[in-house]
Design a protein around this motif. Sequence first.
Motif, PDB file in Angstrom:
ATOM      1  N   HIS A   1      23.163 -52.622 -86.471  1.00 45.64           N
ATOM      2  CA  HIS A   1      22.688 -51.847 -87.284  1.00 45.64           C
ATOM      3  C   HIS A   1      21.504 -51.820 -87.517  1.00 45.64           C
ATOM      4  CE1 HIS A   1      27.084 -52.206 -88.704  1.00 45.64           C
ATOM      5  NE2 HIS A   1      26.756 -53.181 -88.843  1.00 45.64           N
ATOM      6  N   ASN A   2      21.100 -50.164 -87.288  1.00 48.67           N
ATOM      7  CA  ASN A   2      19.486 -50.107 -87.375  1.00 48.67           C
ATOM      8  C   ASN A   2      19.307 -49.309 -88.610  1.00 48.67           C
ATOM      9  OD1 ASN A   2      18.705 -50.300 -84.765  1.00 48.67           O
ATOM     10  ND2 ASN A   2      19.964 -48.474 -83.750  1.00 48.67           N
ATOM     11  N   LEU A   3      18.582 -49.620 -89.349  1.00 52.61           N
ATOM     12  CA  LEU A   3      17.989 -49.006 -90.327  1.00 52.61           C
ATOM     13  C   LEU A   3      17.958 -47.253 -90.523  1.00 52.61           C
ATOM     14  CD1 LEU A   3      16.982 -49.294 -93.735  1.00 52.61           C
ATOM     15  CD2 LEU A   3      15.033 -49.572 -93.179  1.00 52.61           C
TER      16      LEU A   3
ATOM     17  N   GLY B   1      13.844 -55.171 -98.267  1.00 51.83           N
ATOM     18  CA  GLY B   1      14.315 -55.425 -97.149  1.00 51.83           C
ATOM     19  C   GLY B   1      12.835 -56.172 -96.314  1.00 51.83           C
ATOM     20  N   SER B   2      12.800 -55.848 -94.543  1.00 54.12           N
ATOM     21  CA  SER B   2      11.217 -56.458 -93.915  1.00 54.12           C
ATOM     22  C   SER B   2      10.630 -55.291 -93.458  1.00 54.12           C
ATOM     23  CB  SER B   2      11.413 -57.386 -92.979  1.00 54.12           C
ATOM     24  OG  SER B   2      12.658 -57.114 -92.277  1.00 54.12           O
ATOM     25  N   SER B   3      12.127 -53.582 -92.886  1.00 51.93           N
ATOM     26  CA  SER B   3      11.302 -53.203 -91.975  1.00 51.93           C
ATOM     27  C   SER B   3       9.752 -51.855 -93.003  1.00 51.93           C
ATOM     28  CB  SER B   3      12.200 -52.510 -92.072  1.00 51.93           C
ATOM     29  OG  SER B   3      13.622 -52.710 -90.865  1.00 51.93           O
ATOM     30  N   ASN B   4       9.100 -51.800 -91.980  1.00 48.61           N
ATOM     31  CA  ASN B   4       7.906 -50.584 -92.385  1.00 48.61           C
ATOM     32  C   ASN B   4       8.376 -49.477 -91.924  1.00 48.61           C
ATOM     33  OD1 ASN B   4       5.275 -51.809 -94.121  1.00 48.61           O
ATOM     34  ND2 ASN B   4       5.784 -53.529 -91.823  1.00 48.61           N
ATOM     35  N   LEU B   5       7.611 -48.393 -92.674  1.00 48.33           N
ATOM     36  CA  LEU B   5       7.887 -46.496 -91.553  1.00 48.33           C
ATOM     37  C   LEU B   5       7.025 -46.381 -90.328  1.00 48.33           C
ATOM     38  CD1 LEU B   5       9.963 -44.771 -92.552  1.00 48.33           C
ATOM     39  CD2 LEU B   5       7.302 -43.597 -93.931  1.00 48.33           C
TER      40      LEU B   5
ATOM     41  N   GLY C   1      13.666 -56.373 -84.599  1.00 43.77           N
ATOM     42  CA  GLY C   1      14.829 -57.640 -85.029  1.00 43.77           C
ATOM     43  C   GLY C   1      14.018 -57.197 -87.267  1.00 43.77           C
ATOM     44  N   GLU C   2      14.827 -57.137 -87.798  1.00 40.01           N
ATOM     45  CA  GLU C   2      14.814 -57.041 -89.126  1.00 40.01           C
ATOM     46  C   GLU C   2      15.801 -57.712 -90.106  1.00 40.01           C
ATOM     47  OE1 GLU C   2      11.696 -56.148 -90.440  1.00 40.01           O
ATOM     48  OE2 GLU C   2      10.540 -55.204 -88.640  1.00 40.01           O
TER      49      GLU C   2
END
Length: 499
Positions: free
Chosen positions: A10-12, A152-156, A165-166
């Motif tokens: 699943h993509n953020l 979580g871990s995802s930057n913009l 992968g995040e």
Amino acid sequence: MPKIYDNIEHNLSTGLQEVLPHTQKIDLCVGYFNIRGWKHIASEIDTLIGGCRLLIGMQKMPLDLIREQYAYQNTPIDNSSAVARKKELAEEFRKQLTIGVPTEEDERALRLLLHQLKNEKVVVKLHLRYPLHAKLYLCYLKERNKIEAFLGSSNLTFSGLQGQGELNIDVEEQDAARKLEKWFEDRWADKFSLDISKELIEVIENSWAREVPISPYHIYLKMIYHLSSEARAGISQFNLPKIFEKELLDFQQKAVLVAAKYLHQRNGVLIGDVVGLGKTITATAVAKLFEEDFFFETLVICPKNLVEMWEGYFHKYQLRGRIISASVVGRDLPTLRRYRVVIIDESHNLRNPHTQAYLAIKEYLTKNESKVILLSATPYNKTYLDLSSQLRLFLPDDQDLGTVPQQYVAHLGGEPYFVAKHTDTFIRSIKAFEKSEYAEDWQELMRMFLVRRTRSFVKNHYAKTDTTNTRKYLEFTDGSRSYFPERIPKKMEYSFDVA
């Protein structure tokens, strides 16, 4: 049940796009923000009633953070350093837009971001109190008093939203979501969270995504500005020796400073002014500058008939060094002590790299790592190799020149084709340019080493006009004038005895 967004199953970006249509406003906290990554949520943000607040936490690059860690630096932030970091990050955003080839989608997204920033639909702050690596997406739903968060871990960035992968999780439980909301508000209201929205507007308006096209004239000025960067740097970096301040005309003074920049940066310069514009005194001034600034002594290699002239210059300007005739270099150079600056007068005589004199001079220059000033009013005679032979006196075959013979490479079909055809030649070397027969390539090469003015150039750019007779002249520091001669064609009559 919480859902995991790892950009694999699943993509953020997909999760955000599913929630944003039901959202009235959104708060984002990320470590890093890539302006072009905005396109993945730009359209959805534009529909929000309450807009978007974006807090960026990692105002330092990772390498800087590592350096500080090992240097045991933990200096508290103050107002001046906060403003300085704000300027640094604005410059970093500007550099982002110079990477890669922009697409129409990139352009549309950036223009949309520009409108959102101008209309305060999006407000961007930098959290500068301390490096903040948190990633939080707070979606305030249209459903009354409900928040859905992604943590979580995802930057913009493209990588953070879908490219790599995040590990992120959605938070729907309202007590936890409210605590995350308070956490965001505390940092957004911090006095060291500085608004950078105006700076981002300026970055985009001065980029390829600007709405009003830049005029061709301003593009021309920009090109001239960058092409003249080395000349401007030389003029600002070096100071003319005082003994020459009253001796040199303005155009000669500029030549000295530009030549000094080339000599310092590239270990060699070719002063190629046409006859009568003062190559000798220009070279003497450059050598004197290096004597005063770096304590270098000078060796002059010149034709035998010019030795006495150079001795006069050495005496007049108190230049330390030695003068030898080109006819004895094979005998004298092998045992001569080291001179860090070497002037080679009439360097066009060294067009043949296989002569004894050429080999002796090149060996001496290489062994002593000398900086070389070449003097020639006619550096080019028959072929472009005349130029490269002179440059090779101080340029090794494998030295990286930072540029390639573009016309020749394009003729072959690109760099891979050049490498395949010339397996023993480094593409950014003097040897690579020797493969080219394109004038444009040699012009680019000589631009890095050549200082050359013609009489017409000096007349057009440095001369003054006498108001009494409209004649052009150069003015010396003592007020005396040197007028340019006027060429007046005269009629010549010949008589022919036709039998």
